[in-house]
Motif scaffolding. Sequence first.
Motif, mmCIF file in Angstrom:
data_model
loop_
_atom_site.group_PDB
_atom_site.id
_atom_site.type_symbol
_atom_site.label_atom_id
_atom_site.label_comp_id
_atom_site.label_asym_id
_atom_site.label_seq_id
_atom_site.Cartn_x
_atom_site.Cartn_y
_atom_site.Cartn_z
ATOM 1 N N HIS A 1 -2.936 1.907 6.860
ATOM 2 C CA HIS A 1 -2.249 0.970 5.557
ATOM 3 C C HIS A 1 -1.745 -0.788 5.841
ATOM 4 C CE1 HIS A 1 -2.359 5.225 5.510
ATOM 5 N NE2 HIS A 1 -2.098 5.437 6.373
ATOM 6 N N ASP A 2 -2.024 -1.109 6.527
ATOM 7 C CA ASP A 2 -1.088 -2.297 6.973
ATOM 8 C C ASP A 2 -2.583 -3.558 6.955
ATOM 9 O OD1 ASP A 2 1.492 -1.705 8.099
ATOM 10 O OD2 ASP A 2 0.536 -1.826 9.908
ATOM 11 N N ALA A 3 -3.580 -3.243 6.664
ATOM 12 C CA ALA A 3 -4.705 -3.465 6.343
ATOM 13 C C ALA A 3 -4.896 -3.670 4.622
ATOM 14 C CB ALA A 3 -5.965 -3.504 7.587
ATOM 15 N N ALA A 4 -5.252 -2.007 4.466
ATOM 16 C CA ALA A 4 -5.024 -1.890 2.884
ATOM 17 C C ALA A 4 -3.988 -2.762 2.117
ATOM 18 C CB ALA A 4 -4.369 0.143 2.404
ATOM 19 N N SER A 5 -2.438 -2.831 2.623
ATOM 20 C CA SER A 5 -2.083 -3.828 1.894
ATOM 21 C C SER A 5 -2.310 -5.234 1.621
ATOM 22 C CB SER A 5 -0.146 -3.931 2.625
ATOM 23 O OG SER A 5 -0.703 -4.694 3.674
ATOM 24 N N ILE A 6 -3.152 -5.802 2.979
ATOM 25 C CA ILE A 6 -3.130 -7.064 2.988
ATOM 26 C C ILE A 6 -4.893 -7.370 1.877
ATOM 27 C CG2 ILE A 6 -5.024 -9.115 4.164
ATOM 28 C CD1 ILE A 6 -3.644 -8.282 6.651
ATOM 29 N N GLU B 1 -0.962 -1.136 -6.177
ATOM 30 C CA GLU B 1 -1.663 -0.176 -6.785
ATOM 31 C C GLU B 1 -1.738 0.378 -7.852
ATOM 32 O OE1 GLU B 1 -5.114 0.609 -2.192
ATOM 33 O OE2 GLU B 1 -2.491 1.738 -2.707
ATOM 34 N N ASP B 2 -2.829 0.084 -9.238
ATOM 35 C CA ASP B 2 -2.723 1.476 -10.114
ATOM 36 C C ASP B 2 -3.103 2.567 -9.676
ATOM 37 O OD1 ASP B 2 -2.067 1.559 -13.092
ATOM 38 O OD2 ASP B 2 -2.956 0.892 -13.764
ATOM 39 N N LEU B 3 -2.445 3.529 -9.927
ATOM 40 C CA LEU B 3 -3.098 4.795 -8.954
ATOM 41 C C LEU B 3 -2.876 5.887 -9.654
ATOM 42 C CD1 LEU B 3 -1.919 4.832 -4.886
ATOM 43 C CD2 LEU B 3 -3.877 4.259 -5.680
ATOM 44 N N ASP B 4 -3.469 6.697 -10.410
ATOM 45 C CA ASP B 4 -2.655 7.774 -11.443
ATOM 46 C C ASP B 4 -3.954 9.088 -11.035
ATOM 47 O OD1 ASP B 4 -2.088 9.459 -13.396
ATOM 48 O OD2 ASP B 4 -3.440 8.509 -14.709
ATOM 49 N N PHE B 5 -3.307 9.651 -10.153
ATOM 50 C CA PHE B 5 -3.819 11.645 -9.374
ATOM 51 C C PHE B 5 -3.860 11.962 -10.455
ATOM 52 C CE2 PHE B 5 -1.979 9.459 -5.694
ATOM 53 C CZ PHE B 5 -3.447 8.259 -4.881
ATOM 54 N N ALA B 6 -3.883 11.403 -11.838
ATOM 55 C CA ALA B 6 -3.715 13.316 -12.735
ATOM 56 C C ALA B 6 -5.252 13.940 -12.445
ATOM 57 C CB ALA B 6 -3.313 13.131 -14.259
ATOM 58 N N THR B 7 -5.852 13.291 -12.464
ATOM 59 C CA THR B 7 -7.776 14.004 -12.090
ATOM 60 C C THR B 7 -7.920 14.151 -11.100
ATOM 61 O OG1 THR B 7 -8.288 11.860 -12.541
ATOM 62 C CG2 THR B 7 -8.236 12.902 -14.867
ATOM 63 N N ASP C 1 0.983 -0.930 0.229
ATOM 64 C CA ASP C 1 0.547 -0.007 0.230
ATOM 65 C C ASP C 1 0.806 1.162 -0.519
ATOM 66 O OD1 ASP C 1 -2.951 1.953 0.599
ATOM 67 O OD2 ASP C 1 -2.010 2.315 2.332
ATOM 68 N N MET C 2 0.451 2.265 -1.080
ATOM 69 C CA MET C 2 1.664 2.795 -1.548
ATOM 70 C C MET C 2 0.902 4.370 -0.356
ATOM 71 S SD MET C 2 2.868 2.286 -5.058
ATOM 72 C CE MET C 2 1.474 2.763 -5.982
ATOM 73 N N ASN C 3 1.598 4.977 0.223
ATOM 74 C CA ASN C 3 1.596 6.175 1.250
ATOM 75 C C ASN C 3 2.696 7.510 0.984
ATOM 76 O OD1 ASN C 3 -1.342 5.106 2.697
ATOM 77 N ND2 ASN C 3 1.093 3.752 2.710
ATOM 78 N N ASP C 4 1.984 8.637 1.249
ATOM 79 C CA ASP C 4 3.165 9.442 1.218
ATOM 80 C C ASP C 4 4.695 9.796 1.995
ATOM 81 O OD1 ASP C 4 1.505 10.192 3.154
ATOM 82 O OD2 ASP C 4 1.899 12.222 3.380
ATOM 83 N N ASP C 5 4.025 9.037 3.413
ATOM 84 C CA ASP C 5 5.414 8.591 4.225
ATOM 85 C C ASP C 5 5.869 7.123 3.539
ATOM 86 O OD1 ASP C 5 3.515 8.128 5.424
ATOM 87 O OD2 ASP C 5 4.001 8.934 6.504
ATOM 88 N N ARG C 6 5.471 6.566 3.235
ATOM 89 C CA ARG C 6 5.406 4.753 4.097
ATOM 90 C C ARG C 6 4.665 4.061 2.714
ATOM 91 N NH1 ARG C 6 2.404 3.984 9.271
ATOM 92 N NH2 ARG C 6 2.424 6.631 8.652
ATOM 93 N N LEU C 7 5.566 3.042 2.639
ATOM 94 C CA LEU C 7 5.350 1.276 2.242
ATOM 95 C C LEU C 7 4.631 0.650 2.871
ATOM 96 C CD1 LEU C 7 8.090 1.369 -0.534
ATOM 97 C CD2 LEU C 7 5.184 2.490 -1.190
ATOM 98 N N ALA C 8 3.666 0.702 3.063
ATOM 99 C CA ALA C 8 2.629 -1.136 3.845
ATOM 100 C C ALA C 8 2.915 -2.024 3.222
ATOM 101 C CB ALA C 8 1.268 -0.339 4.782
#
Length: 544
Positions: free
Chosen positions: A449-454, A373-379, A312-319
């Motif tokens: 965030h840990d739960a999101a990685s699962i 996650e295939d994230l794209d925050f362009a929009t 799970d990608m975040n602005d300060d860590r990878l969970a």
Amino acid sequence: MGGLRELAASFVAPGPAGVAIRDRLRVSESDAAVLAEVGVFLGSLAAGDLAERSRQGLAHDAAGWAVRKRELTGKSSARWAGSVTRASHDQWALARRGQAAHLTWLRGQIAAIEARLARPLGAKADKREGLARGYASRAEWHAKSRRLHALQDRLAVAEGDWAASRVRVVRGGKQLANTRHHLQAAGLSEQDWRARWQAARMFLAADGESGKRFGNETIRVTDTGQLSLKLPVELAHRANAPHGRYVLDATVRFQHRGQEWRDRITANRAVAYRLHHDVLRGRWYVTASWQRAATPVLPLQAALARGVVGVDMNDDRLAAWHLDGHGNPVGEPQRFFYDLSGSADHRDAQIRHALTRLLHHTQRCGATAIAIEDLDFATEKGREKHGRNKRFRRLLSRFPTARLKARLISMAAEQDIAVVAVDPAYTSRWGAQHWQKPLTTPTRQISRHDAASIAVGRRALGHPIRRRTAPPHPDRSDRGGHRTVQARPETRRREEPRPHLPGPRTGCAPPGGGAKAGNQGAQHRSGHPAEHESWHQDSLPLSL
């Protein structure tokens, strides 16, 4: 699904198509002077060719390309002319794609503002009806109406440029060009700015050619590290080697992927080179790049055969959490922190360090795939989307989604680890709903965030995010029954441990219930005296 959007299928991301490595050149003063002279001369040719390519626009064809190349050949050489014209064409195409993206952004902003202006002040959004929320005050409504007219004017100009196939490119960078008017704020003198501007507009890049000696005839690097370049015709008097070449005193030693580069040049396979001058550090660098053969993408089931590490990608860590093939979390959650403040080089180093630790953890777990996650925050960026939540908008703006994914795919390919991209919808919400509380213990706190990685890992494996209920003990009456399979959505309390039923754990009726319930003492049975009868001890016979 009650208004939930359809989820996209997971897929294995293809590996990198090219490789680029860099090494420092410890050149002498005479070599640096020659390189600067050649770079400035070829940069002037590249600027003129880019202007000609921009004037041709969509009318450009192979015949026009050949005319431009012939004009440059007489001033430099055929190979330099080919590199310059190709770079001009690529730069024009990049500017054209950027222009299309800018038009899309302008139209999206105008549509969002028009939708909010049409709503009453303070009106709430209605997703079911597709209605946007209204602006909070009359002053904000008025300011947004003025911004709407400004965006419409910018859209009209951009559409005119698009229709005329006119692009706007600044060789050396638009930011550096604007810095010329704000030297005091940037802390630069005019001489310092001029040095940076000249270095940014240099052109010292040559495409590789398969079958030629060491893979490149224009900028050649031998297997011993000797670097030489073919001088343009007007600078042939600077040559210190036969055939109009200049050999540098500095040697090249590629430490990273050096053996792969050496194998290519000894086989005379194409390698492209670029020389770059860093004015701030006062150093010269050489970058080698080449294309890799397209490798077949690993099937999804084969990549996930040994489990997956959900990230799970975040602005300060990878969970991250390792999941086996059945979707069960194994071991403890891992967190790889990074700091995105500071310069771009610092942020890039932080991301690379976090990804290196993630790949090492994946290898220790024995998994051969990483799910992201295939994230794209362009929009998703912009005040019209998230209102006055400045903190969240800043988070989206600095989130390194594209750079992080590109880095991870490139680094994972070297470790033979597949990268599986999954749909990011509802992973944080459903992960916290189904996994955060059951996995939290007095000695282990599980974050959202840990739960999101699962959730990310289970979606990559093809399992529902909803967790499986724990099977009962073998000594229970159902003998490991329905709870060994996935709980259905209509199953009550499916996300909780098995409920405790009052009464004895037997098949008999609980006390006070059943058809035979009653006063057991009233029945004349052995050991159960009748009610209202006095009890006395019978005399024992002394003899028979």
